[in-house]
Design an enzyme around this catalytic site. Structure first.
Site, short mmCIF file in Angstrom:
data_model
loop_
_atom_site.label_atom_id
_atom_site.label_comp_id
_atom_site.label_asym_id
_atom_site.label_seq_id
_atom_site.Cartn_x
_atom_site.Cartn_y
_atom_site.Cartn_z
N LEU A 57 -0.10 4.10 1.07
CA LEU A 57 -0.59 4.91 2.19
C LEU A 57 -1.03 6.31 1.77
O LEU A 57 -1.10 7.22 2.61
CB LEU A 57 0.45 4.98 3.33
N ASP A 61 0.86 -1.19 0.00
CA ASP A 61 0.00 0.00 0.00
C ASP A 61 0.89 1.23 0.00
O ASP A 61 1.91 1.26 0.70
CB ASP A 61 -0.89 -0.01 1.25
N PHE A 65 -7.12 -3.96 -4.50
CA PHE A 65 -8.16 -3.04 -4.00
C PHE A 65 -7.80 -1.58 -4.22
O PHE A 65 -8.58 -0.70 -3.89
CB PHE A 65 -8.32 -3.23 -2.48
N TYR A 111 -15.03 6.64 -13.57
CA TYR A 111 -14.73 5.61 -12.57
C TYR A 111 -15.19 4.24 -13.06
O TYR A 111 -14.41 3.28 -13.11
CB TYR A 111 -15.38 5.95 -11.23
N1 UFG Z 1 -25.20 11.17 -1.79
C1 UFG Z 1 -25.85 12.30 -1.34
N2 UFG Z 1 -25.14 13.18 -0.57
C2 UFG Z 1 -23.83 12.99 -0.23
C3 UFG Z 1 -23.18 11.82 -0.72
C4 UFG Z 1 -23.90 10.94 -1.49
O1 UFG Z 1 -27.03 12.52 -1.61
O2 UFG Z 1 -23.25 13.83 0.44
C5 UFG Z 1 -25.95 10.21 -2.59
C6 UFG Z 1 -25.37 9.98 -3.97
O3 UFG Z 1 -25.84 10.94 -4.88
C7 UFG Z 1 -25.83 8.55 -4.26
C8 UFG Z 1 -25.86 7.91 -2.88
O4 UFG Z 1 -25.90 8.97 -1.95
O5 UFG Z 1 -27.13 8.59 -4.76
C9 UFG Z 1 -24.65 7.06 -2.60
O6 UFG Z 1 -23.50 7.85 -2.88
P1 UFG Z 1 -22.04 7.38 -2.49
O7 UFG Z 1 -21.12 8.47 -2.92
O8 UFG Z 1 -22.00 6.95 -1.08
O9 UFG Z 1 -21.84 6.10 -3.35
P2 UFG Z 1 -21.96 5.94 -4.94
O10 UFG Z 1 -23.24 5.19 -5.15
O11 UFG Z 1 -21.77 7.17 -5.69
O12 UFG Z 1 -20.65 5.11 -5.18
C10 UFG Z 1 -20.56 3.85 -4.71
C11 UFG Z 1 -19.11 3.40 -4.56
C12 UFG Z 1 -18.49 3.22 -5.89
C13 UFG Z 1 -19.37 2.41 -6.77
C14 UFG Z 1 -20.67 3.11 -6.90
C15 UFG Z 1 -21.63 2.54 -7.87
O13 UFG Z 1 -18.41 4.30 -3.80
O14 UFG Z 1 -17.27 2.58 -5.74
O15 UFG Z 1 -21.25 3.07 -5.62
O16 UFG Z 1 -22.61 3.53 -8.09
F1 UFG Z 1 -18.86 2.24 -7.98
#
Ligand code: UFG
Length: 329
Positions: free
Chosen positions: A33, A31, A73, A141
């Site tokens: 880090l 890693d 990862f 991504y």
């Molecule tokens: N969201 C909010 N407010 C925030 C953060 C997130 O409303 O402050 C919403 C996003 O728009 C989304 C949901 O919460 O609808 C989840 O968002 P995350 O950022 O927690 O996760 P994502 O779904 O964007 O991403 C995750 C993983 C990725 C993966 C992806 C697939 O982190 O690795 O799911 O969509 F690829």
């Protein structure tokens, strides 16, 4: 077996390292880090600090440690950031992975477990998402992960290269004993942000879009416990003994939860009301993503232990409430 865990000091990697030890195998962590935390890995685990894209560094580690399997990862994983900084994503998630694979080839290591994502499906043609649906990512991504999936297939056509690719849905939660968990800087994921808003570490939580065609207008996601994800990796070891193994498996609970439902779950776990603001949709966000993980069950006998969002959020709450500064505590 000896497993090189690339990104083993990160969120999902560190949970996997623990399960490798519990399963009686030997993890070796690599890693840089940049995002990982040295404290996320037990001091007894062999640790190499360096970059996965540095073949001159990685190859001797593979050779000297007689590594059997490489798990990878170490990727950038924020959808919104990838839209703004695509090159950062292609350089780290694709180019560096090619160097890692090349180092493996030179060292004669041919078993690989790769962290892919449901984001490779883009806006899925149907739900729940089965592996056979077309993959058409809508953000860099997801594209970067799909690019690596294709590279793995090409490699397996050319030589005896065996791999398992797991398409994670939304990794969530923390170790049940509360000792390790999610710690990203900056934090961009919903559950830890909601927890920070509940504890007052943040003023509020912004909901990105309330006008989606979903039951409550907010995005639906499939939140799957990080230890359930890790379990699938251990279950794949045996499969990699067989020549020709090429697995592409979706890992999720199959249950969709909206952003608003996640907020309610965090309010329940914390006993606090979360101040919210309504914001615009975030670029690159599909309205709904949830898994059909039948194939993972059939292939690996994989089943989630954590089926309920409340239970997943409770583990996240345990970690964050006892480590308000993450691994700095
Ligand atoms: N969201 C909010 N407010 C925030 C953060 C997130 O409303 O402050 C919403 C996003 O728009 C989304 C949901 O919460 O609808 C989840 O968002 P995350 O950022 O927690 O996760 P994502 O779904 O964007 O991403 C995750 C993983 C990725 C993966 C992806 C697939 O982190 O690795 O799911 O969509 F690829």
């Amino acid at each position: 077996m000896k497993i090189l865990v690339v990104g083993g000091a990160g969120y999902i990697g560190s949970h996997c390292v623990r399960q490798i030890v519990e399963a009686g195998h030997e993890p070796v962590v690599l890693d840089n880090l940049v995002f990982g935390h040295r404290k996320a890995v037990e001091p007894s685990v062999l640790f190499y600090e360096g970059d996965l894209g540095d073949e001159a560094f990685v190859r001797p580690v593979l050779e000297n440690e007689s590594i059997d399997i490489v798990m990878h990862f170490a990727a950038y994983a924020s959808v919104g950031e990838s839209v703004k900084e695509p090159l950062k994503y292609y350089l780290n998630n694709v180019a560096a992975t090619i160097h890692l694979l090349n180092a493996m080839k030179q060292a004669g290591v041919n078993k690989f477990i790769f962290s892919s994502t449901c984001a490779t499906f883009g806006v899925p043609q149907s739900l729940p998402i089965v592996e056979t649906l077309p993959q058409a990512p809508i953000n860099p991504y997801g594209q970067s992960k799909l690019d690596v999936e294709l590279i793995l297939k090409s490699l397996a056509c050319a030589e005896d290269f065996r791999f398992a690719t797991f398409r994670y849905f939304n990794a969530a939660g923390a170790a049940e004993d509360g000792s390790i968990g999610e710690d990203h800087t900056p934090e961009l994921h919903l559950i830890p942000i909601a927890i920070d808003a509940a504890t007052g570490k943040r003023d509020s939580l912004k909901i990105f879009g309330t006008d989606y065609e979903t039951p409550d207008g907010t995005c639906l996601r499939d939140y799957v416990h990080v230890d359930d994800l890790a379990r699938a990796h251990i279950a794949a070891f045996e499969k990699l003994d067989q020549p020709g193994t090429q697995l592409f498996l979706n890992l999720g609970t199959g249950k969709p939860y909206s952003v608003k439902e996640v907020i309610q779950a965090v309010e329940k776990a914390s006993g606090q009301k979360i101040p919210i603001e309504i914001d615009l949709r975030r670029a690159g966000d599909p309205p709904a993503l949830y898994a059909d993980s039948t194939l993972a069950k059939e292939t690996l006998g994989w089943e989630v232990k954590f089926t309920e969002l409340d239970d997943i959020v409770a583990t996240a709450w345990k970690w964050h409430s006892t480590h308000p500064n993450g691994f700095e505590d």
